[in-house]
Design a protein around this motif. Structure first.
Motif, PDB file in Angstrom:
ATOM      1  N   LEU A 281       0.957  -1.103   0.113  1.00 50.19           N
ATOM      2  CA  LEU A 281       0.022   0.043  -0.441  1.00 50.19           C
ATOM      3  C   LEU A 281       0.818   1.380  -0.004  1.00 50.19           C
ATOM      4  CD1 LEU A 281      -2.851  -0.722   2.268  1.00 50.19           C
ATOM      5  CD2 LEU A 281      -3.069  -0.556   0.220  1.00 50.19           C
ATOM      6  N   LEU A 282       1.658   1.090   0.863  1.00 51.99           N
ATOM      7  CA  LEU A 282       2.589   2.236   0.841  1.00 51.99           C
ATOM      8  C   LEU A 282       3.274   2.766  -0.541  1.00 51.99           C
ATOM      9  CD1 LEU A 282       4.013   3.754   2.669  1.00 51.99           C
ATOM     10  CD2 LEU A 282       5.524   2.820   3.371  1.00 51.99           C
ATOM     11  N   ARG A 283       3.996   1.072  -1.204  1.00 51.05           N
ATOM     12  CA  ARG A 283       4.522   2.223  -2.860  1.00 51.05           C
ATOM     13  C   ARG A 283       3.364   2.016  -3.393  1.00 51.05           C
ATOM     14  NH1 ARG A 283       9.613  -0.184  -2.153  1.00 51.05           N
ATOM     15  NH2 ARG A 283       9.458  -2.394  -0.707  1.00 51.05           N
ATOM     16  N   THR A 284       2.483   1.406  -3.168  1.00 46.88           N
ATOM     17  CA  THR A 284       1.197   2.363  -4.458  1.00 46.88           C
ATOM     18  C   THR A 284       0.907   3.869  -4.206  1.00 46.88           C
ATOM     19  OG1 THR A 284       0.468   0.254  -3.872  1.00 46.88           O
ATOM     20  CG2 THR A 284      -1.125   1.115  -5.566  1.00 46.88           C
ATOM     21  N   ALA A 285       0.794   4.127  -2.648  1.00 48.78           N
ATOM     22  CA  ALA A 285       0.672   5.458  -2.372  1.00 48.78           C
ATOM     23  C   ALA A 285       1.660   6.174  -3.227  1.00 48.78           C
ATOM     24  CB  ALA A 285       0.790   5.516  -1.044  1.00 48.78           C
ATOM     25  N   GLY A 286       2.926   6.169  -3.242  1.00 51.11           N
ATOM     26  CA  GLY A 286       4.293   6.601  -3.932  1.00 51.11           C
ATOM     27  C   GLY A 286       4.082   6.712  -5.452  1.00 51.11           C
ATOM     28  N   LEU A 287       3.889   5.732  -5.419  1.00 51.85           N
ATOM     29  CA  LEU A 287       3.635   5.631  -6.934  1.00 51.85           C
ATOM     30  C   LEU A 287       2.552   6.800  -7.736  1.00 51.85           C
ATOM     31  CD1 LEU A 287       3.594   2.442  -7.985  1.00 51.85           C
ATOM     32  CD2 LEU A 287       5.496   3.672  -8.475  1.00 51.85           C
ATOM     33  N   ILE A 288       1.422   6.454  -6.896  1.00 52.09           N
ATOM     34  CA  ILE A 288       0.661   7.925  -7.507  1.00 52.09           C
ATOM     35  C   ILE A 288       0.427   9.141  -6.850  1.00 52.09           C
ATOM     36  CG2 ILE A 288      -1.191   5.571  -7.520  1.00 52.09           C
ATOM     37  CD1 ILE A 288      -2.794   6.639  -5.169  1.00 52.09           C
ATOM     38  N   GLY A 289       1.270   9.447  -6.001  1.00 54.88           N
ATOM     39  CA  GLY A 289       1.292  10.629  -5.392  1.00 54.88           C
ATOM     40  C   GLY A 289       0.357  11.250  -4.084  1.00 54.88           C
ATOM     41  N   ALA A 290       0.158  10.260  -3.194  1.00 57.12           N
ATOM     42  CA  ALA A 290      -1.589  10.337  -2.573  1.00 57.12           C
ATOM     43  C   ALA A 290      -0.577  10.404  -1.096  1.00 57.12           C
ATOM     44  CB  ALA A 290      -1.547   9.402  -2.147  1.00 57.12           C
ATOM     45  N   GLN A 291       0.250  11.958  -1.685  1.00 61.63           N
ATOM     46  CA  GLN A 291       1.307  12.883  -0.123  1.00 61.63           C
ATOM     47  C   GLN A 291       1.202  12.135   1.393  1.00 61.63           C
ATOM     48  OE1 GLN A 291       4.142  13.164  -2.089  1.00 61.63           O
ATOM     49  NE2 GLN A 291       4.071  15.549  -2.714  1.00 61.63           N
ATOM     50  N   ARG A 292      -0.301  12.421   1.063  1.00 61.19           N
ATOM     51  CA  ARG A 292      -1.072  12.010   2.842  1.00 61.19           C
ATOM     52  C   ARG A 292      -0.682  10.645   3.539  1.00 61.19           C
ATOM     53  NH1 ARG A 292      -5.069  17.374   3.571  1.00 61.19           N
ATOM     54  NH2 ARG A 292      -5.829  15.970   5.113  1.00 61.19           N
TER      55      ARG A 292
ATOM     56  N   ALA B 326      -4.102  25.477 -14.001  1.00 59.22           N
ATOM     57  CA  ALA B 326      -2.689  25.609 -13.185  1.00 59.22           C
ATOM     58  C   ALA B 326      -2.490  23.755 -12.598  1.00 59.22           C
ATOM     59  CB  ALA B 326      -2.385  25.783 -12.090  1.00 59.22           C
ATOM     60  N   TRP B 327      -3.944  23.755 -13.278  1.00 55.76           N
ATOM     61  CA  TRP B 327      -4.126  21.726 -12.830  1.00 55.76           C
ATOM     62  C   TRP B 327      -3.567  20.742 -13.770  1.00 55.76           C
ATOM     63  CZ3 TRP B 327      -9.084  22.096  -8.901  1.00 55.76           C
ATOM     64  CH2 TRP B 327      -8.537  22.986  -7.532  1.00 55.76           C
ATOM     65  N   THR B 328      -3.778  21.587 -14.793  1.00 52.25           N
ATOM     66  CA  THR B 328      -3.864  20.863 -16.105  1.00 52.25           C
ATOM     67  C   THR B 328      -2.350  20.718 -16.034  1.00 52.25           C
ATOM     68  OG1 THR B 328      -5.942  21.592 -16.795  1.00 52.25           O
ATOM     69  CG2 THR B 328      -4.366  20.502 -18.723  1.00 52.25           C
ATOM     70  N   ARG B 329      -1.887  21.538 -16.151  1.00 48.30           N
ATOM     71  CA  ARG B 329      -0.311  21.472 -16.386  1.00 48.30           C
ATOM     72  C   ARG B 329      -0.059  21.125 -15.397  1.00 48.30           C
ATOM     73  NH1 ARG B 329       5.198  22.755 -15.168  1.00 48.30           N
ATOM     74  NH2 ARG B 329       6.169  24.612 -16.286  1.00 48.30           N
ATOM     75  N   ALA B 330       0.000  20.558 -14.159  1.00 49.67           N
ATOM     76  CA  ALA B 330       0.227  19.535 -12.791  1.00 49.67           C
ATOM     77  C   ALA B 330       0.017  18.324 -13.145  1.00 49.67           C
ATOM     78  CB  ALA B 330      -0.753  19.941 -11.173  1.00 49.67           C
ATOM     79  N   LEU B 331      -1.111  18.335 -13.998  1.00 49.81           N
ATOM     80  CA  LEU B 331      -1.003  16.152 -14.822  1.00 49.81           C
ATOM     81  C   LEU B 331      -0.652  16.409 -15.762  1.00 49.81           C
ATOM     82  CD1 LEU B 331      -3.380  14.365 -13.860  1.00 49.81           C
ATOM     83  CD2 LEU B 331      -5.242  15.582 -15.303  1.00 49.81           C
ATOM     84  N   VAL B 332      -0.477  16.965 -16.697  1.00 54.30           N
ATOM     85  CA  VAL B 332      -0.169  16.495 -18.350  1.00 54.30           C
ATOM     86  C   VAL B 332       1.509  16.605 -17.721  1.00 54.30           C
ATOM     87  CG1 VAL B 332       0.480  17.969 -20.343  1.00 54.30           C
ATOM     88  CG2 VAL B 332      -2.091  17.639 -19.590  1.00 54.30           C
ATOM     89  N   CYS B 333       2.029  17.668 -17.281  1.00 50.16           N
ATOM     90  CA  CYS B 333       3.642  17.584 -17.072  1.00 50.16           C
ATOM     91  C   CYS B 333       3.999  17.294 -15.678  1.00 50.16           C
ATOM     92  CB  CYS B 333       4.176  18.916 -16.423  1.00 50.16           C
ATOM     93  SG  CYS B 333       4.061  19.678 -18.469  1.00 50.16           S
ATOM     94  N   GLN B 334       3.512  17.682 -14.613  1.00 46.83           N
ATOM     95  CA  GLN B 334       4.185  16.492 -13.425  1.00 46.83           C
ATOM     96  C   GLN B 334       3.036  14.621 -13.139  1.00 46.83           C
ATOM     97  OE1 GLN B 334       4.005  19.902 -12.037  1.00 46.83           O
ATOM     98  NE2 GLN B 334       5.365  19.038 -10.500  1.00 46.83           N
ATOM     99  N   HIS B 335       2.141  14.539 -13.491  1.00 49.64           N
ATOM    100  CA  HIS B 335       1.288  13.527 -14.071  1.00 49.64           C
ATOM    101  C   HIS B 335       1.124  13.673 -12.418  1.00 49.64           C
ATOM    102  CE1 HIS B 335       3.376  12.609 -17.637  1.00 49.64           C
ATOM    103  NE2 HIS B 335       4.756  12.404 -16.608  1.00 49.64           N
ATOM    104  N   ASP B 336       0.051  14.430 -12.114  1.00 52.36           N
ATOM    105  CA  ASP B 336      -0.349  15.086 -10.519  1.00 52.36           C
ATOM    106  C   ASP B 336      -1.419  14.113 -10.340  1.00 52.36           C
ATOM    107  OD1 ASP B 336      -0.161  17.619  -7.858  1.00 52.36           O
ATOM    108  OD2 ASP B 336      -0.415  15.842  -7.558  1.00 52.36           O
ATOM    109  N   TRP B 337      -1.997  13.260 -10.164  1.00 53.95           N
ATOM    110  CA  TRP B 337      -2.929  12.139 -10.136  1.00 53.95           C
ATOM    111  C   TRP B 337      -4.106  13.221  -9.598  1.00 53.95           C
ATOM    112  CZ3 TRP B 337      -4.430  10.094 -14.731  1.00 53.95           C
ATOM    113  CH2 TRP B 337      -3.544  10.160 -15.811  1.00 53.95           C
ATOM    114  N   GLN B 338      -3.516  13.941  -7.972  1.00 52.08           N
ATOM    115  CA  GLN B 338      -3.892  14.191  -6.690  1.00 52.08           C
ATOM    116  C   GLN B 338      -4.768  15.669  -7.407  1.00 52.08           C
ATOM    117  OE1 GLN B 338      -4.318  12.828  -4.107  1.00 52.08           O
ATOM    118  NE2 GLN B 338      -3.338  11.209  -5.046  1.00 52.08           N
ATOM    119  N   VAL B 339      -4.792  16.321  -8.383  1.00 52.77           N
ATOM    120  CA  VAL B 339      -5.512  17.612  -8.548  1.00 52.77           C
ATOM    121  C   VAL B 339      -6.668  17.304  -9.343  1.00 52.77           C
ATOM    122  CG1 VAL B 339      -3.153  18.661  -9.595  1.00 52.77           C
ATOM    123  CG2 VAL B 339      -4.771  17.670 -10.714  1.00 52.77           C
ATOM    124  N   LEU B 340      -7.124  15.791  -9.460  1.00 55.05           N
ATOM    125  CA  LEU B 340      -8.382  15.716  -9.815  1.00 55.05           C
ATOM    126  C   LEU B 340      -8.849  15.536  -8.345  1.00 55.05           C
ATOM    127  CD1 LEU B 340      -7.467  12.499 -12.518  1.00 55.05           C
ATOM    128  CD2 LEU B 340      -8.136  14.829 -12.699  1.00 55.05           C
TER     129      LEU B 340
END
Lengths: 429, 392
Positions: A281-292, B326-340
Motif C-alpha cells: 500500500l505504501l509503495r502504491t501511495a508513493g507511485l500515485i502521489g498520494a502524499q498524505r 494550473a491543475w492541467t499543467r500539473a496533471l500533464v507535466c508532473q503526472h500529479d493525479w491528486q489534482v483530480l
C-alpha cells in the motif's frame, strides 16, 4: 600534528574517493594532518586502491573483519591517530573547502568541546517520498541546532562530521561498539559526553554535503528504524537516567495506527500481516502521489519496525516493563529566579550559575518549572527567552498580568479589567 | 446590501481616545488592528454618524484579536517568538514589481517600497510589454534606487522569470503593482527564510479601499488573505492545497527555484489565455518537491481591487480558468493525479453547495457561474496557451 581525519567505510569506494578528493586541496591538512581510512569488511578493493594512490597527506588504511561496524572502525582509527584533534567523517560526506580549518578554529578556545559540522543532504528538487522525508529531517535538525537559544542534548551528537580533542575522546573511552551494527552509538557517546561535563557545539561553517540519498531507500529506512529500536534498548540498559527521554518510554502514546503497530509487534508471528499488507500500500501511495496517505502509512510502518527492534533486544513486553520500571529521574541543580526584574539580569544569573533546571516566578506569582533534562547541556542565559516563549508562554502571561494588575492597585482579574487596565498594559508591554 | 466601507487602521498600543472619526458618508468600516505595529486581526464595524465610539471599538477589537493579542504582547516583551529573536538582522533580498500599463499604481507601490528601512535590498521593476512610456518614466525617476527591466513579450510569469534571472540575492520578494506594502512587509516576509526547508513565503494581503460594490464583493468572497495565524505547509503537503498557501500578489521565493524546479510556466497567468494560476502552479510544484511554504500573516500588503463590475466578472472568470489551467499543467507535466481529487473536493464542498445557496447569502450567482465556466474553459485554455508559446 594538528588533526587526524578518520573515515570508516564499507563497500563505497567511489563515494569515499569523493570524500577524499576535496581534502587533497586543503593546505592545512597537507601541512599538519593525516587521514586514516578504516575499511569495515570491504569487498570492493577499497584498501588496494587507496594504497596504490598518491596523496598530499599521510594516508593510513586499516582493515577490519566484516560485521564489526562503524563504531569499532572509528575506535580503531582513533587508537592509532597522532593528531591533537580527531575529525570523524562518513564516507558519503563531501567536504566543503576549509572544513578542516573551521573545525580547528572551533576548538581554539575550549579544550573539552565536541563540534558537529553541518552536513545537509546534497539532494535538491523533487525526489521519492522517502528521500524527501529524510532530507526534511536532516535540514530540520541542522536548522534547529543553528537556532539562537537552542539547548544542546545528546541527540545533537551526529558522527558524520564530528571533531573533538583526542584527549577528550580517550577520556570518554571512545564509541560503544556493542550498541548495534549501525546507528545509536553516536547518541550513546553524546550521553557520556554530557555526563563527563564536556560541551557540544555546532559549527555551520564547517560544512559538507551528505549524499545519503544514494544509499537510502524504503527497505533501508525501515531496517534503520529496527536498528534504532534495538540501539535504544541497549542505551536504556546502560544509562538509567536517559530512559524517560527515549521513544521507548512513550510506549502507550500515539493514535490508532501507532497502537495497532505496537500490538502487531507484541503479537509475534500473528502480527506479521501488519507489515506485509502495509508495504505494498505504501509503495502504491508513493507511485500515485498520494502524499498524505504515504506519510501516514510510512509512519505506521516505521513505528512497527522500531518496536520490532525493541522486541529483538528485550524479547517480550514484561522484560521491557522491568527495564523501564527502575528508571531514574534526571537530577541537577535548580535555580530560583524572579522574572519581574529585567530579563537581562535573569540571563546573567543563569550564565553565572549554569543550572540544570529553573523554578520561575514573576513577583509573587509562580510561572513554572524547567525540570532538569537527561544528557542536556546546563542552561545558559541565551536559552531563557526561547524557553519562556515556547514552553511557559501561557503561565508567564497570567503571572505577569496578575502581578501588574496588582501593582496598579486593582484587585480584580486584569483580563476583565476593561479598557483602562488592558490599555495600560498594552502600552507598556 | 453593501454600503460604502472605509478602510482604517487602529493600534491598541496607541489607541485613539476619541475613537474613529471622519467617516462621513461611510456605512461600514473595515478596520485593521495592530498591537505596537504588529498586525493582529481585522474586523468590520458599522459606522454611526460618521464615527465609531472608542469603547465600542476597543471591545470589538479585543474580541476579534482573541488570545492572539496576549501571545503577541508577551512576545513583544520577551523580544522572541516561534521563529526566534524579533530583532534578528534582516538578510538582503531582491524585491520585484511586475507591471503593465498601470503607472499610477506602480508609483504608489514604489513610494511605499522606497519608504521601507534599507537593509541592502534591491528593487526591480519588470515592465511586461507596457504599451506606453509612462511605466519606464515612473521607474526611472528614482534613478539608481530602482532597476528598470523591460520584457517585450507580455505575460506575468514571463516577467517573474526575468526577475528571478536578474536578481542578485538569494531571496526574491514579489509584490503586485496594484498592492501597497507595509513598512515592515519585507522584514516580516523574510523571517521564515532562515529555515533551509522553506522555499517560499507568502504574505497577507488585505484591501486598500472598499469604495465600490465590486471591491467589497472581491474582498468578501475572493480575498487574498489567508487569515492571521502563521501556517507552514510541507513536507509532502498535498500539492492541490496550493490555493490555501497564499497568493502571488505578495510572496517571496528562493532564486534557486529557477534551476532546481524550473521557471514559472510562461503559458500561465495574466497576459496569457489562462488569465491567472501561475502562482498556484508554482506553489504546487514547490510542495510536490517536498519543500515548505510558510504563510506569514504579519507580512502585510494592501491590494487595490478592481473598482467596476465588468472587471470583477472578468476576474472571477479568469480565476476559474487559472486554477484549472494550473491543475492541467500539473496533471500533464508532473503526472500529479491528486489534482483530480482537489477538483472533486472543490466542486463537492464549495462550488456545488454554492449554487444552491440563496443568492443573498453567498457569492452572487452570476459570479459563481462565470467562475464555473472559467473552470470548464481552463484545460483547453492552457493547451492553447502552451501551443502559442511553443510557436513563438
Amino acid at each position: 600534528m594538528k588533526i587526524s581525519i578518520i573515515i570508516p567505510t564499507h563497500n563505497r569506494c567511489a563515494s569515499l574517493l569523493r570524500t577524499l578528493h576535496p581534502l587533497c586541496a586543503d593546505p592545512q591538512l597537507a601541512a599538519s594532518g593525516e587521514v586514516i581510512v578504516v575499511a569495515d569488511g570491504c569487498r570492493d578493493s577499497t584498501a588496494t586502491r587507496l594504497r596504490a594512490g598518491t596523496w598530499p597527506w599521510p594516508l593510513r588504511v586499516l582493515e577490519q573483519d566484516p560485521g564489526r561496524g562503524a563504531a569499532a572502525a572509528r575506535n580503531r582509527g582513533a587508537a592509532i591517530a597522532q593528531g591533537r584533534v580527531l575529525l570523524f567523517l562518513d564516507d558519503d560526506i563531501e567536504p566543503c573547502p576549509d572544513l578542516v580549518e573551521r573545525h580547528l578554529d572551533a576548538h581554539r578556545d575550549a579544550p573539552r568541546r565536541a563540534v558537529v559540522g553541518a552536513y545537509p543532504p546534497a539532494l535538491e528538487g523533487p525526489a521519492a517520498p522517502v528521500h524527501v522525508l529524510k532530507r526534511d529531517w536532516w535540514l530540520g535538525r541542522f536548522h534547529e541546532m543553528g537556532q539562537p537559544g537552542h539547548r544542546f542534548s545528546y541527540r545533537d551528537l551526529l558522527s558524520g562530521n564530528l571533531s573533538l580533542p583526542v584527549a577528550l575522546f580517550r577520556e570518554l573511552g571512545g564509541f560503544d561498539d556493542r550498541i548495534g551494527s549501525a546507528g545509536g552509538e553516536d547518541y550513546e557517546f553524546g550521553i557520556r559526553l554530557f555526563a563527563a561535563g564536556a560541551e557540544l557545539a555546532y559549527e555551520p561553517a564547517a560544512g559538507a554535503l551528505h549524499h545519503e540519498h544514494e544509499t537510502t531507500d524504503l527497505v533501508r529506512y525501515m531496517r534503520r528504524a529496527r536498528q534504532e529500536g534495538l540501539a535504544d534498548v541497549r542505551i536504556a540498559e546502560r544509562h538509567p537516567s536517559i530512559r524517560c527521554a527515549l521513544p521507548l518510554w512513550h510506549r502507550h502514546r500515539g493514535g490508532r495506527t501507532q497502537r495497532a503497530a505496537r500490538a502487531a509487534v507484541w503479537a509475534g508471528r500473528l502480527g506479521a500481516p501488519f507489515p506485509l499488507s502495509l508495504t505494498p500500500l505504501l509503495r502504491t501511495a508513493g507511485l500515485i502521489g498520494a502524499q498524505r496517505r504515504w506519510l501516514r502509512l510510512c509512519g505506521a510502518l516505521r513505528e512497527y519496525w522500531y518496536w520490532r527492534g525493541v522486541r529483538d533486544a528485550v524479547g517480550d513486553r514484561d522484560a521491557l516493563e522491568r527495564l523501564l520500571a527502575d528508571s531514574v529521574s534526571p537530577e541537577g541543580r535548580e535555580l530560583e529566579l524572579d522574572l519581574a526584574g529585567a530579563l537581562e539580569a535573569a540571563e546573567r544569573e543563569i550564565d553565572r550559575v549554569r543550572p540544570d533546571g529553573l523554578r520561575l516566578r514573576y513577583g509573587n506569582f509562580a510561572v513554572g518549572r524547567i525540570a532538569p533534562a537527561a544528557s542536556t547541556e546546563p542552561l545558559r542565559g541565551r536559552h531563557l527567552r526561547r524557553l519562556l516563549a515556547t514552553e511557559l508562554a501561557w503561565p508567564l502571561l497570567k503571572a505577569k498580568a496578575a502581578h501588574e494588575a496588582l501593582a496598579q492597585g486593582r484587585a480584580t482579574d486584569p483580563m476583565e479589567g476593561g479598557y483602562g487596565s488592558t490599555a495600560a498594559m498594552a502600552r507598556t508591554g | 446590501m453593501m454600503q460604502r466601507t472605509a478602510v482604517r487602521e487602529v493600534d491598541l498600543g496607541a489607541f485613539p481616545a476619541e475613537g474613529l472619526t471622519g467617516l462621513d458618508g461611510y456605512g461600514q468600516a473595515y478596520i485593521i488592528v495592530r498591537l505596537n505595529g504588529h498586525l493582529l486581526c481585522r474586523l468590520d464595524m458599522p459606522v454611526k454618524d460618521g464615527r465609531i465610539e472608542a469603547l465600542r471599538l476597543w471591545d470589538m477589537a479585543l474580541g476579534a484579536a482573541g488570545p492572539g493579542l496576549w501571545n503577541v504582547w508577551l512576545q513583544q516583551w520577551l523580544g522572541w517568538d516561534d521563529l526566534g529573536p524579533l530583532e534578528a538582522s534582516q538578510r538582503p533580498a531582491s524585491v520585484a514589481v511586475c507591471t503593465r500599463d498601470r503607472p499610477e499604481d506602480l508609483q504608489r507601490c514604489l513610494d511605499a517600497l522606497l519608504a521601507m528601512p534599507d537593509h541592502g535590498q534591491e528593487l526591480l521593476v519588470v515592465d511586461s510589454a507596457s504599451r506606453g512610456d509612462d511605466t519606464r518614466r515612473v521607474a526611472e525617476i528614482h534613478g539608481e534606487r530602482v532597476r528598470y527591466l523591460r520584457e517585450e513579450r507580455p505575460g506575468l510569469n514571463r516577467a517573474r522569470n526575468r526577475a528571478l534571472r536578474e536578481a542578485h540575492h538569494e531571496w526574491v520578494a514579489f509584490i503586485d503593482d496594484d498592492a501597497v506594502p507595509d513598512a515592515s512587509w519585507l522584514t516580516r516576509l523574510l523571517r521564515p527564510c532562515a529555515d533551509p526547508r522553506v522555499w517560499c513565503v507568502t504574505g497577507n494581503t488585505l484591501s486598500w479601499e472598499l469604495e465600490t460594490r465590486a471591491q467589497q464583493i472581491q474582498e468578501r468572497y475572493s480575498s487574498f488573505s489567508r487569515g492571521f495565524v502563521r501556517r507552514s505547509f510541507g513536507p509532502l503537503a498535498m500539492p492541490a492545497a496550493s490555493g490555501w498557501v497564499g497568493a502571488g500578489v505578495n510572496m517571496a521565493l528562493r532564486r534557486r527555484v529557477l534551476e532546481v524546479l524550473g521557471p514559472f510556466d510562461p503559458a500561465l497567468d495574466a497576459g496569457t489565455l489562462t488569465c491567472s494560476g501561475g502562482d498556484n502552479e508554482m506553489f504546487g510544484r514547490i510542495l510536490a518537491a517536498g519543500y515548505h511554504i510558510v504563510y506569514e500573516p504579519t507580512a502585510l500588503a494592501r491590494h487595490r481591487h478592481r473598482r467596476d463590475d465588468a472587471s470583477l466578472q472578468k476576474a472571477f472568470f479568469g480565476y476559474g480558468v487559472g486554477v484549472y489551467a494550473a491543475w492541467t499543467r500539473a496533471l500533464v507535466c508532473q503526472h500529479d493525479w491528486q489534482v483530480l481529487r482537489g477538483a472533486w473536493l472543490w466542486w463537492r464542498h464549495e462550488q456545488l453547495p454554492g449554487l444552491f445557496r440563496r443568492a443573498r447569502r453567498g457569492l452572487p450567482r452570476r459570479l459563481q457561474v462565470l467562475q464555473l465556466l472559467g473552470c470548464l474553459a481552463g484545460p483547453w485554455a492552457y493547451l492553447r496557451s502552451r501551443l502559442r508559446e511553443g510557436k513563438a
